[in-house]
Write a protein that holds these residues in place. Structure first.
Motif, PDB file in Angstrom:
ATOM      1  N   SER A   4      30.475  39.051  54.603  1.00 36.75           N
ATOM      2  CA  SER A   4      29.507  39.443  53.587  1.00 36.75           C
ATOM      3  C   SER A   4      29.718  40.903  53.181  1.00 36.75           C
ATOM      4  O   SER A   4      29.613  41.245  52.004  1.00 36.75           O
ATOM      5  N   SER A   5      30.096  41.774  54.139  1.00 40.72           N
ATOM      6  CA  SER A   5      30.297  43.151  53.721  1.00 40.72           C
ATOM      7  C   SER A   5      31.593  43.279  52.920  1.00 40.72           C
ATOM      8  O   SER A   5      31.688  44.058  51.987  1.00 40.72           O
ATOM      9  N   SER A   6      32.628  42.449  53.268  1.00 44.36           N
ATOM     10  CA  SER A   6      33.867  42.577  52.510  1.00 44.36           C
ATOM     11  C   SER A   6      33.670  42.116  51.074  1.00 44.36           C
ATOM     12  O   SER A   6      34.349  42.588  50.167  1.00 44.36           O
ATOM     13  N   SER A   7      32.683  41.219  50.862  1.00 40.96           N
ATOM     14  CA  SER A   7      32.468  40.771  49.490  1.00 40.96           C
ATOM     15  C   SER A   7      31.939  41.910  48.619  1.00 40.96           C
ATOM     16  O   SER A   7      32.027  41.863  47.403  1.00 40.96           O
ATOM     17  N   HIS A   8      31.378  42.967  49.254  1.00 38.68           N
ATOM     18  CA  HIS A   8      30.952  44.132  48.463  1.00 38.68           C
ATOM     19  C   HIS A   8      32.115  45.086  48.212  1.00 38.68           C
ATOM     20  O   HIS A   8      32.070  45.914  47.334  1.00 38.68           O
ATOM     21  N   VAL A   9      33.146  44.945  49.046  1.00 34.14           N
ATOM     22  CA  VAL A   9      34.269  45.880  48.944  1.00 34.14           C
ATOM     23  C   VAL A   9      35.257  45.421  47.880  1.00 34.14           C
ATOM     24  O   VAL A   9      35.734  46.210  47.075  1.00 34.14           O
ATOM     25  N   PHE A  10      35.546  44.128  47.894  1.00 30.47           N
ATOM     26  CA  PHE A  10      36.609  43.643  47.015  1.00 30.47           C
ATOM     27  C   PHE A  10      36.054  43.036  45.731  1.00 30.47           C
ATOM     28  O   PHE A  10      34.961  42.462  45.720  1.00 30.47           O
ATOM     29  N   ALA A  11      36.863  43.142  44.696  1.00 29.45           N
ATOM     30  CA  ALA A  11      36.460  42.603  43.401  1.00 29.45           C
ATOM     31  C   ALA A  11      36.298  41.093  43.496  1.00 29.45           C
ATOM     32  O   ALA A  11      37.032  40.424  44.241  1.00 29.45           O
ATOM     33  N   ASP A  12      35.359  40.593  42.747  1.00 28.50           N
ATOM     34  CA  ASP A  12      35.080  39.162  42.715  1.00 28.50           C
ATOM     35  C   ASP A  12      36.363  38.367  42.421  1.00 28.50           C
ATOM     36  O   ASP A  12      36.639  37.346  43.040  1.00 28.50           O
ATOM     37  N   ARG A  13      37.196  38.883  41.503  1.00 28.12           N
ATOM     38  CA  ARG A  13      38.353  38.090  41.077  1.00 28.12           C
ATOM     39  C   ARG A  13      39.363  37.858  42.206  1.00 28.12           C
ATOM     40  O   ARG A  13      40.014  36.823  42.253  1.00 28.12           O
ATOM     41  N   ILE A  14      39.482  38.790  43.154  1.00 28.70           N
ATOM     42  CA  ILE A  14      40.477  38.586  44.217  1.00 28.70           C
ATOM     43  C   ILE A  14      40.000  37.502  45.189  1.00 28.70           C
ATOM     44  O   ILE A  14      40.803  36.821  45.822  1.00 28.70           O
ATOM     45  N   GLY A  15      38.686  37.296  45.235  1.00 28.08           N
ATOM     46  CA  GLY A  15      38.136  36.226  46.075  1.00 28.08           C
ATOM     47  C   GLY A  15      38.320  34.850  45.460  1.00 28.08           C
ATOM     48  O   GLY A  15      38.115  33.836  46.125  1.00 28.08           O
TER      49      GLY A  15
END
Ligand SMILES: Cc1ncc(COP(=O)(O)O)c(C=O)c1O
Length: 398
Positions: A4-15
């Motif tokens: 959940s914290s990494s989802s704040h770090v990385f751009a939505d598109r890379i996920g």
């Protein structure tokens, strides 16, 4: 770091994308090889030939002659001239130099084209089975992939009728890859012409991945780029990787209307800039030089395909369509799913790798659940040994 914290770090598109499955398989195989395991590798999507001498010589001469500086972003006029002249000679297209962009591999030509054309919510029609990167690249751009199922009984052939049914008001583009990776299916000349009409009339872009266009065993290679009246809606995506055994050089191109080409060049100017200067010289040697290597490679691929199909047919329960191009077979292995604790082709490919020491790519990567992909640019001895191992492993599954 938690998810959940990494989802704040990385751009939505890379996920929205995954590591290319074929690259992941190669990495896993490389680990085993480093441990000294003797593998038979049907995983790699590349010719086993060396790059022809005259192409290597052109690059060496370019380096020795200090042709090592920046060039203009879309490639020198000379390399673009070689691209358009080769395409015109082989397919009757009429692209101008300003309608060609030389890129760092065909994959980048595709990536840039999708970035330039696809917005959030745009639909892109993609026939199944598909080459892994098409889906992820569209999703990275925020597009919605509309999967078009094809029939195994009809050699996974894409038809104009099926495409027409999949079109909606949101369709922005159609991706066609003929001959295709992974199944080697070919769109007939008649269907291709109808699809070009459909796209042109409905203001839809037709992205034609011609990576394997010269490896068409069904007849004379055809290109949608020859329908010059529809140029406004066609983007031809080309690659020197497979045609000239140049996978590591990273040499590809796009042919498109001036407007599209200008935008591809604009995007490239903010990322890679020009593709490697001396690779451009090598590409000229490849495209403008003798094409004998292309027909020699093609003849050997046909022999290897037939050898592979013969050996595959000796494995009980495995069926396989006859690929009409490219250099892969896509056998149906469903007879072995549910045996020996194997439920999916991903599990099967993993067990084949670790227990039989044969590298394959699971069908899930290409959008189907009953197949594995085997790449056949290897020696006949390797085909024999790899399929012997596969047969032994499969037939011993309880
Ligand atoms: C269908 C298809 N398109 C494009 C490519 C990209 O080729 P490259 O980037 O090496 O030119 C590949 C490579 O495997 C492919 O299979």
């Amino acid at each position: 770091m938690t998810d959940s914290s990494s989802s704040h770090v990385f751009a939505d598109r890379i996920g929205r994308i995954a590591v290319s499955a074929t690259m992941a398989v190669s990495a896993e195989a490389a680990k085993l090889r480093a441990q000294g395991v003797n593998l038979v590798d049907f995983g790699a999507g590349e010719p086993h030939f060396n790059t022809p001498r005259h192409i290597k010589d052109a690059a060496i001469a370019a380096i020795e002659g200090n042709f090592t500086r920046y060039t203009v972003v879309p490639g020198t006029p000379d390399v673009r001239k070689a691209i358009v002249e080769r395409h015109a000679a082989d397919f009757g297209s009429d692209y101008e130099i300003g309608e060609a962009v030389f890129t760092t591999g065909g994959k980048l030509a595709l990536f840039n084209t999708i970035q330039v054309l696809i917005d959030h919510g745009d639909e892109v029609i993609l026939p199944v089975p598909y080459w892994v990167s098409f889906k992820d690249i569209v999703q990275y751009a925020g597009g919605k992939v509309v999967f078009l199922e094809t029939s195994e009984a009809e050699n996974f052939r894409v038809t104009a009728d099926a495409i027409e049914k999949a079109i909606t008001p949101k369709t922005k583009a159609i991706i066609l890859n003929s001959p295709s990776n992974p199944a080697g299916s070919v769109v007939s000349a008649q269907d291709l012409e109808r699809i070009v009409h459909l796209a042109h009339e409905r203001n839809i872009f037709l992205l034609l991945d011609e990576c394997y266009v010269y490896l068409n065993y069904a007849g004379k290679p055809v290109s949608g780029g020859s329908f010059t009246w529809a140029k406004e809606h066609i983007v031809v995506l080309g690659s020197l990787s497979k045609t000239y055994a140049m996978t590591g050089w990273r040499a590809g191109f796009a042919l498109a209307s001036k407007k599209v080409a200008a935008n591809l060049s604009k995007l490239q100017s903010q990322s890679t800039s020009n593709a490697t200067s001396f690779v451009q010289k090598a590409a000229i040697a490849a495209l403008a030089g003798s094409q004998q290597c292309v027909s020699e490679f093609r003849a050997e691929f046909i022999e290897l395909r037939d050898h592979m199909l013969t050996r595959l047919a000796e494995i009980p329960g495995v069926t396989c369509t006859k690929p009409q191009g490219a250099f892969y077979v896509y056998p149906n292995v469903s007879a072995y799913l549910g045996r020996g604790g194997i439920q999916t082709t991903a599990e099967l490919a993993s067990r084949l790798l670790h227990e039989a020491h044969v590298v394959t790519v699971p069908g899930e990567a290409f959008g189907t659940t009953q197949h594995i992909r085997l790449s056949y640019p290897v020696t006949k001895q390797n085909i024999d040994e790899g399929l012997r191992r596969m047969k032994e492993f499969l037939t011993n599954l309880a």
